[in-house]
Structure formats: structure tokens, C-alpha cells
Design an enzyme around this catalytic site. Structure first.
Site, PDB file in Angstrom:
ATOM      1  N   GLU A 155       0.848  -1.189   0.000  1.00  0.00           N
ATOM      2  CA  GLU A 155       0.000   0.000   0.000  1.00  0.00           C
ATOM      3  C   GLU A 155       0.884   1.240   0.000  1.00  0.00           C
ATOM      4  O   GLU A 155       1.884   1.303   0.723  1.00  0.00           O
ATOM      5  CB  GLU A 155      -0.915   0.004   1.232  1.00  0.00           C
ATOM      6  CG  GLU A 155      -1.773   1.253   1.367  1.00  0.00           C
ATOM      7  CD  GLU A 155      -2.683   1.198   2.594  1.00  0.00           C
ATOM      8  OE1 GLU A 155      -3.109   0.086   2.972  1.00  0.00           O
ATOM      9  OE2 GLU A 155      -2.950   2.268   3.191  1.00  0.00           O
ATOM     10  N   GLU A 160      -2.652  11.122   3.534  1.00  0.00           N
ATOM     11  CA  GLU A 160      -3.713  10.819   4.495  1.00  0.00           C
ATOM     12  C   GLU A 160      -3.845  11.997   5.440  1.00  0.00           C
ATOM     13  O   GLU A 160      -2.872  12.722   5.706  1.00  0.00           O
ATOM     14  CB  GLU A 160      -3.405   9.559   5.284  1.00  0.00           C
ATOM     15  CG  GLU A 160      -3.739   8.271   4.575  1.00  0.00           C
ATOM     16  CD  GLU A 160      -3.610   7.078   5.498  1.00  0.00           C
ATOM     17  OE1 GLU A 160      -4.651   6.505   5.887  1.00  0.00           O
ATOM     18  OE2 GLU A 160      -2.473   6.721   5.853  1.00  0.00           O
TER      19      GLU A 160
END
Length: 281
Positions: A155, A160
């Protein structure tokens, strides 16, 4: 000019071109050279023009299952997405009493195209609410997640954000050897960005066979570098295969909901101006 001589000249020209092609086809660039990314060409993009989402570029991932992070939203198609004035809007809405799974709706988009290596750049503005409960992300997953699962698939979190920590973004990679479940994720840590909620910023990734680098606004403004381990394998470097993009706005969850959810935040909107992929041919 005789026919024989003419054919001879054609043969010489053909052999010259063939030899030139052999030299140019074998040309390789040094991924660590200062000008390496100057050779990158735009290979895929979405500028979000018009008034509807491109189904050639994106598909919806739907469901109300917490998505492995105890998130509260139900990801739905169509009604929580809007394309207008040159941007994509991903909208989280409160539809129930609040603070339980299914009391909110939102959208999670997956790109139809997959990429191995390149310069990925996404220009976006985060929700303007500075409080508890929102968790927008711009990220990528390995295309073998269906067979290998997470975190074996790998990932790459280009950006974020959790709304209870305003003015701050994060860039992170996850693998079997480095992941948040074990507390071993490889991350930039908090990156201060005072206008994350008020202005558009470019969140960038430079991804090669030897490193993953994250930048903010400018390609030279590198915020975090994860280099391929010297003794690399599938567990510590699952980043030599195709990955696809994900754009989503989660509600609550293990990280986004650590301090609860403020229902006054809704509707909440993450805007995306463009998604672009450049690669060195």
C-alpha cells in the site's frame, strides 16, 4: 543511378537505421540522477472536466462493512460524487442518528488503470471542517490484493489526513514488513501544511524500482523517502508490480475516529482538481 546501386543505398540506409534503433531501445536512465524525472511523459490523467465522473477512468467500491478499519460510512455510488467547475467532489453525508456504522454515506473510487513506477501527482483540497471524525485519503494498492491480501499486496499512501489534527498530512507505505497493524509502518510522520483545508495542494509520488519518494506541491520538495532494502523481497518491497489509485473520504475508524465524530462536520467535501501519471519511457 542504376537500379543495383539504388538498392544498395537502400540496404545501407536500412542497416544504419536498424543499428540506431538497437542503441536507442537499450537506453536506460539512472533513477537517482538529478534530471531523471525530467524525462517523464504524461501517460494518463483525469482533469475532471464536464459534469459527470468518467466511468472509463473510475469505478465505485461500495459497501457498509467498516472496511477493515471500523469506519462508520456506507460507501455508495453516484449520489455522493459531483463533478463541476473542473473538480471532483467526494461528499460525506450524515444519514442516520450518527456515530454508528451506516449512519453516514460517502464514496470510494478505484482507478480502472494500473501503473508500475512513475510520477503520480494529485491536486486536492481537504474538507474545511477542523474537528473530529473525517479521514480523507489519496492512495494506491497492489493489484494482487484479491489473491495475496493486505498487507502482502503493498500500500502506498500518497496523502492521508485526520480532521482532529488540522493543518497536518501524512505519507506512508505498508507491506508485510512495515504496516500499522504491527506498528512498523514506514511513514513521513506529521507534515505541517497550514492551508490544507483552505487551499488546493499537489500531493506527489516519485516511484521507481529503487525508491518511493513523496513530495508536496513541488517535485523538489521531498518530504519522505523509502528506499528499496538491499536484501529486498516480497515482504519488504512489494512495489515492483502494478498498483491502482484510490480516492475516498472515510468517517470515523481506527484512526479517523480516535477522538470521536463531530456530526456538525457534515456534509464534508474533499475536492480533487486532477490526477496525473508521468512515466519515463
Amino acid at each position: 543511378m542504376t537500379k543495383v546501386r539504388f538498392n544498395y543505398l537502400l540496404l545501407v540506409l536500412f542497416l544504419f537505421q536498424l543499428n540506431s534503433c538497437k542503441h536507442t531501445e537499450g537506453k536506460k536512465y539512472d533513477v537517482n540522477a538529478p534530471d531523471y524525472w525530467d524525462n517523464a511523459e504524461l501517460v494518463w490523467n483525469d482533469e475532471f472536466e464536464g459534469d459527470r465522473l468518467s466511468t472509463q477512468n473510475w469505478r465505485f467500491e461500495t459497501g457498509q462493512n467498516g472496511w477493515g478499519n471500523n469506519e462508520l460510512q456506507n460507501y455508495v455510488a453516484d449520489e455522493n460524487v459531483k463533478v463541476s467547475n473542473g473538480t471532483l467532489k467526494i461528499i460525506a453525508k450524515k444519514t442516520g442518528n450518527g456515530r454508528e456504522i451506516g449512519d453516514y454515506t460517502s464514496t470510494r473510487l478505484k482507478s480502472t488503470e494500473e501503473f508500475t513506477y512513475g510520477r503520480m501527482e494529485i491536486r486536492a483540497k481537504l474538507p474545511d471542517y477542523k474537528g473530529k471524525g473525517l479521514w480523507p485519503a489519496i492512495w494506491m494498492l497492489g493489484n494482487d490484493i484479491g489473491t495475496k491480501g493486505w498487507p502482502q499486496c503493498g500500500e502506498i499512501d500518497i496523502m492521508e489526513y485526520v480532521s482532529y489534527r488540522p493543518n497536518t498530512v501524512y505519507s506512508t507505505i505498508h507491506s508485510t514488513a512495515n504496516n500499522h497493524v504491527d506498528g512498523t509502518e514506514a511513514s513521513s510522520g506529521p507534515i505541517e501544511l497550514e492551508t490544507a483545508e483552505e487551499e488546493f495542494h499537489s500531493y506527489g509520488l516519485l516511484w521507481s524500482a529503487e525508491y518511493v519518494k513523496f513530495y508536496l506541491d513541488d517535485i523538489d520538495n521531498i518530504k519522505y523517502t523509502f528506499e528499496r532494502p538491499e536484501d529486498f523481497n516480497q515482504d519488504n518491497w512489494p512495489f515492483s508490480k502494478p498498483f491502482y489509485f484510490l480516492l475516498n473520504l472515510a468517517v470515523g475508524g481506527n484512526w479517523g475516529g480516535q477522538q470521536g465524530v463531530d456530526d456538525v462536520a457534515f456534509p464534508a467535501v474533499m475536492e480533487v482538481d486532477f490526477v496525473r501519471v508521468y512515466q519515463v519511457k
